[in-house]
Design a protein around this motif. Structure first.
Motif, PDB file in Angstrom:
ATOM      1  N   GLY A  92       0.789  -1.236   0.000  1.00 36.66           N
ATOM      2  CA  GLY A  92       0.000   0.000   0.000  1.00 36.66           C
ATOM      3  C   GLY A  92       0.811   1.271   0.000  1.00 36.66           C
ATOM      4  N   GLY A  93       2.108   1.165  -0.245  1.00 34.32           N
ATOM      5  CA  GLY A  93       2.952   2.356  -0.107  1.00 34.32           C
ATOM      6  C   GLY A  93       2.906   3.288  -1.304  1.00 34.32           C
ATOM      7  N   ARG A  94       3.744   4.314  -1.229  1.00 33.79           N
ATOM      8  CA  ARG A  94       3.877   5.237  -2.341  1.00 33.79           C
ATOM      9  C   ARG A  94       4.501   4.479  -3.509  1.00 33.79           C
ATOM     10  NH1 ARG A  94       7.587   9.332   0.900  1.00 33.79           N
ATOM     11  NH2 ARG A  94       7.042  10.932  -0.615  1.00 33.79           N
ATOM     12  N   ARG A  95       4.126   4.889  -4.718  1.00 36.07           N
ATOM     13  CA  ARG A  95       4.595   4.138  -5.881  1.00 36.07           C
ATOM     14  C   ARG A  95       5.678   4.895  -6.639  1.00 36.07           C
ATOM     15  NH1 ARG A  95       0.139   1.611  -8.831  1.00 36.07           N
ATOM     16  NH2 ARG A  95       1.156  -0.407  -8.755  1.00 36.07           N
ATOM     17  N   ALA A  96       6.695   4.173  -7.054  1.00 40.89           N
ATOM     18  CA  ALA A  96       7.747   4.760  -7.879  1.00 40.89           C
ATOM     19  C   ALA A  96       7.879   3.958  -9.165  1.00 40.89           C
ATOM     20  CB  ALA A  96       9.076   4.752  -7.123  1.00 40.89           C
TER      21      ALA A  96
ATOM     22  N   LEU B 184      14.173   1.260  -1.905  1.00 43.47           N
ATOM     23  CA  LEU B 184      12.878   1.944  -1.777  1.00 43.47           C
ATOM     24  C   LEU B 184      11.853   1.003  -1.156  1.00 43.47           C
ATOM     25  CD1 LEU B 184      12.008   4.083  -4.931  1.00 43.47           C
ATOM     26  CD2 LEU B 184      12.471   4.822  -2.604  1.00 43.47           C
ATOM     27  N   ARG B 185      11.884  -0.243  -1.619  1.00 40.51           N
ATOM     28  CA  ARG B 185      10.944  -1.228  -1.106  1.00 40.51           C
ATOM     29  C   ARG B 185      11.106  -1.393   0.417  1.00 40.51           C
ATOM     30  NH1 ARG B 185       6.895  -3.239  -0.716  1.00 40.51           N
ATOM     31  NH2 ARG B 185       6.216  -5.394  -0.847  1.00 40.51           N
ATOM     32  N   ASP B 186      12.355  -1.380   0.855  1.00 42.26           N
ATOM     33  CA  ASP B 186      12.627  -1.483   2.285  1.00 42.26           C
ATOM     34  C   ASP B 186      12.034  -0.317   3.043  1.00 42.26           C
ATOM     35  OD1 ASP B 186      13.847  -3.841   2.495  1.00 42.26           O
ATOM     36  OD2 ASP B 186      15.859  -3.073   2.878  1.00 42.26           O
ATOM     37  N   ARG B 187      11.840   0.770   2.357  1.00 39.34           N
ATOM     38  CA  ARG B 187      11.267   1.945   3.017  1.00 39.34           C
ATOM     39  C   ARG B 187       9.765   2.009   2.804  1.00 39.34           C
ATOM     40  NH1 ARG B 187      16.337   2.776   2.224  1.00 39.34           N
ATOM     41  NH2 ARG B 187      17.514   4.096   3.641  1.00 39.34           N
ATOM     42  N   GLY B 188       9.189   0.932   2.329  1.00 43.74           N
ATOM     43  CA  GLY B 188       7.730   0.869   2.256  1.00 43.74           C
ATOM     44  C   GLY B 188       7.126   1.276   0.922  1.00 43.74           C
TER      45      GLY B 188
ATOM     46  N   ALA C  26      17.800   6.302  -2.532  1.00 39.17           N
ATOM     47  CA  ALA C  26      16.489   5.862  -2.064  1.00 39.17           C
ATOM     48  C   ALA C  26      16.120   6.567  -0.767  1.00 39.17           C
ATOM     49  CB  ALA C  26      16.487   4.352  -1.866  1.00 39.17           C
ATOM     50  N   ALA C  27      17.109   6.705   0.124  1.00 38.39           N
ATOM     51  CA  ALA C  27      16.839   7.386   1.391  1.00 38.39           C
ATOM     52  C   ALA C  27      16.433   8.832   1.135  1.00 38.39           C
ATOM     53  CB  ALA C  27      18.076   7.320   2.289  1.00 38.39           C
ATOM     54  N   ALA C  28      17.140   9.468   0.198  1.00 37.14           N
ATOM     55  CA  ALA C  28      16.841  10.871  -0.092  1.00 37.14           C
ATOM     56  C   ALA C  28      15.433  11.018  -0.659  1.00 37.14           C
ATOM     57  CB  ALA C  28      17.876  11.421  -1.072  1.00 37.14           C
ATOM     58  N   LEU C  29      15.093  10.149  -1.603  1.00 37.63           N
ATOM     59  CA  LEU C  29      13.759  10.234  -2.196  1.00 37.63           C
ATOM     60  C   LEU C  29      12.695  10.002  -1.136  1.00 37.63           C
ATOM     61  CD1 LEU C  29      11.653  10.316  -4.376  1.00 37.63           C
ATOM     62  CD2 LEU C  29      12.261   7.999  -5.044  1.00 37.63           C
ATOM     63  N   ASP C  30      12.938   9.029  -0.286  1.00 37.42           N
ATOM     64  CA  ASP C  30      11.952   8.714   0.741  1.00 37.42           C
ATOM     65  C   ASP C  30      11.793   9.863   1.726  1.00 37.42           C
ATOM     66  OD1 ASP C  30      10.139   6.955   2.086  1.00 37.42           O
ATOM     67  OD2 ASP C  30      11.666   6.736   3.636  1.00 37.42           O
TER      68      ASP C  30
END
Lengths: 291, 291
Positions: free
Chosen positions: B175-179, B200-204, B285-289
């Motif tokens: 259900g997370g944000r989509r990239a 990114l997946r690790d961040r939901g 990925a961390a920055a985008l998240d």
DNA sequence: AGACATTCGACAAACTCTTGACAACTGGGA
DNA sequence: TCCCAGTTGTCAAGAGTTTGTCGAATGTCT
């Protein structure tokens, strides 16, 4: 060729959750396991059953077959048997449509469950030959008819490639005859070649995979080092072969070279000093292994 | 990437704050740590747990998996990429050499055991940043120096890609944000992009992956259908970006576009109306998240 | 001072295990 | 038509597992 759920990154589920998802009572699930060995769940340290990704598909398929009027024992036999020609063709072909739809809809979840079901029900070879490769051919032809974009084609290839590559662990190890697999320059479709490699692996071969878009010269270099019994080059279109005709002919002089692909590709084989392989990847592997 | 969370400039939070952010009780968080080693927080001088940015994502993902019906133990198994010895930087770097040697020797068995060891010892993020991507960079530069052929480069990419893709199961679900992730036309190196997607997946996040060599126009079409929160385009060389400058600028007008790659690539971002991402995939990925 | 954290041990609710049994149903044969 | 044997879903009982939460005594941070 089975995937063991132990090391899968995918979390396993307990019997209650499987029951909810598949719509089958927990007692029934245990009974099916006890009486027909439909499942072989791993266990938690405390002894709880832990089911893998294919198990939901198996349970669903059982219900389906029972609803169609088959006895439970019959359904179990159909589900548990890894490979079975009887009446496997028709139901398997029915999965092609849904798989294609899920892929062109960029719907990963549905595509993966279709693949789970297919890989749980059929042997890898059957799954590839009856469902996966036909689906990819359909995706390809929809693209060439302009009905879908390259995005869909890419998404589909990547998803299917991920599933197939997950099965390739260790295909280069062991003591069998060695084959070197590659696609010629410009050829980007390596899925059938992966299936070919897996089928060879099942027959005891060692596979070294160079993949898509590999210059013929470097195939020759690698072959010189590895000394494989066979070098297999696969292409979907004749152009890729023609463009490399000279280099391939040279390769064929130093190695046993086999050409795989549609008939127009394999027809060119003899002219280059190579051997033709049947267009079907699994048949091709069988032919190479037999010859 | 923040390899060593101790020295990272990232804000570190205590257990109450993590509990509020992740929606998980403090007792539960401690129980998850005690029983499953889901977290390895550093400590304040007085002994308070101090959590880093990845921990919130881990906690969230745990909740998500539990809500999907997985047991807590299985969720934990899926979430922890068992973190190795603290300050594993030095020993991890020592694996790069052997991995490169195995890859250029076309030795699948050895390469896979190095990868097994690395993935068992380190988190996926650490394994990628400290071993896998450096090894691939080394393979790439040996190739550009002419020390190895394309065959070796292909073999290495395919083997590593197979291992990484095996971890992507289900990254498009949830259900997370989509990239939406893709490489521009001509760009064939998608390994870093896969790592990016996994981080990114690790961040939901939910990830839809179009992969290498995707025409910009079809990225735009797919984005129109999926309505992702972010479109990430990654390239290793500036040429790929320049060749598509106009199309990318157009894409940036309709979507939130982020460019990833070496500094010369990300430097071009602002001119195209896109945002730059750090060259390191995991940091990116961390920055985008965070943004 | 007061809010916030730590550890350790413990508990209870929810879930699952195994074994054995049973009732409802099926499909013949007499 | 009746009966028998096999099949199959469901249940029971008692024991064990998993996991969120709590209490108590103590320490930290600002």
């Amino acid at each position: 060729m089975s995937v063991d759920p132990e090391n899968s990154p995918e979390p396993r589920i307990r019997i209650g959750e499987l029951s909810r998802r598949a719509g089958v009572g927990v007692d029934t699930l245990r009974a099916w396991e006890r009486r027909y060995e439909v499942f072989r769940p791993s266990r938690s340290p405390g002894g709880f059953r832990l089911y893998g990704p294919g198990d939901e598909a198996r349970a669903r398929r059982m219900s389906e077959l029972i609803a169609e009027g088959h006895s439970t024992a019959e359904a179990a036999r159909a589900v548990v048997r890894p490979a079975g020609p009887p009446a496997a063709g028709a139901p398997a072909a029915e999965e092609v449509g849904p798989l294609v739809e899920a892929l062109v809809a960029l719907d990963e979840g549905t595509a993966n469950s279709v693949l789970d079901r297919v890989l749980a029900t059929l042997s890898l070879e059957q799954a590839s030959a009856l469902v996966i490769l036909p689906a990819m051919r359909e995706v390809g032809s929809r693209w060439s008819r302009g009905e879908i974009g390259i995005a869909e084609e890419h998404f589909a290839s990547n998803l299917v490639r991920a599933r197939l590559l997950a099965l390739t662990r260790g295909w280069g190890s062991g003591g069998g005859r060695r084959a070197l697999l590659a696609c010629p320059p410009g050829e980007k479709h390596d899925l059938a070649l992966i299936v070919f490699g897996l089928a060879l692996r099942d027959r005891g071969w060692r596979v070294t995979f160079l993949g898509a878009d590999t210059p013929t010269g470097t195939i020759e270099e690698a072959a010189g080092r590895l000394r494989p019994e066979a070098v297999v080059v696969a292409a979907l279109s004749l152009e890729r072969i023609e463009a490399e005709a000279e280099a391939l002919a040279s390769l064929a002089r130093s190695q046993r070279l086999l050409l795989a692909g549609p008939t127009e590709v394999t027809a060119a084989a003899r002219r280059l000093g190579a051997e033709p392989l049947p267009p079907d990847a699994v048949e091709g592997a069988a032919a190479l292994d037999a010859g």
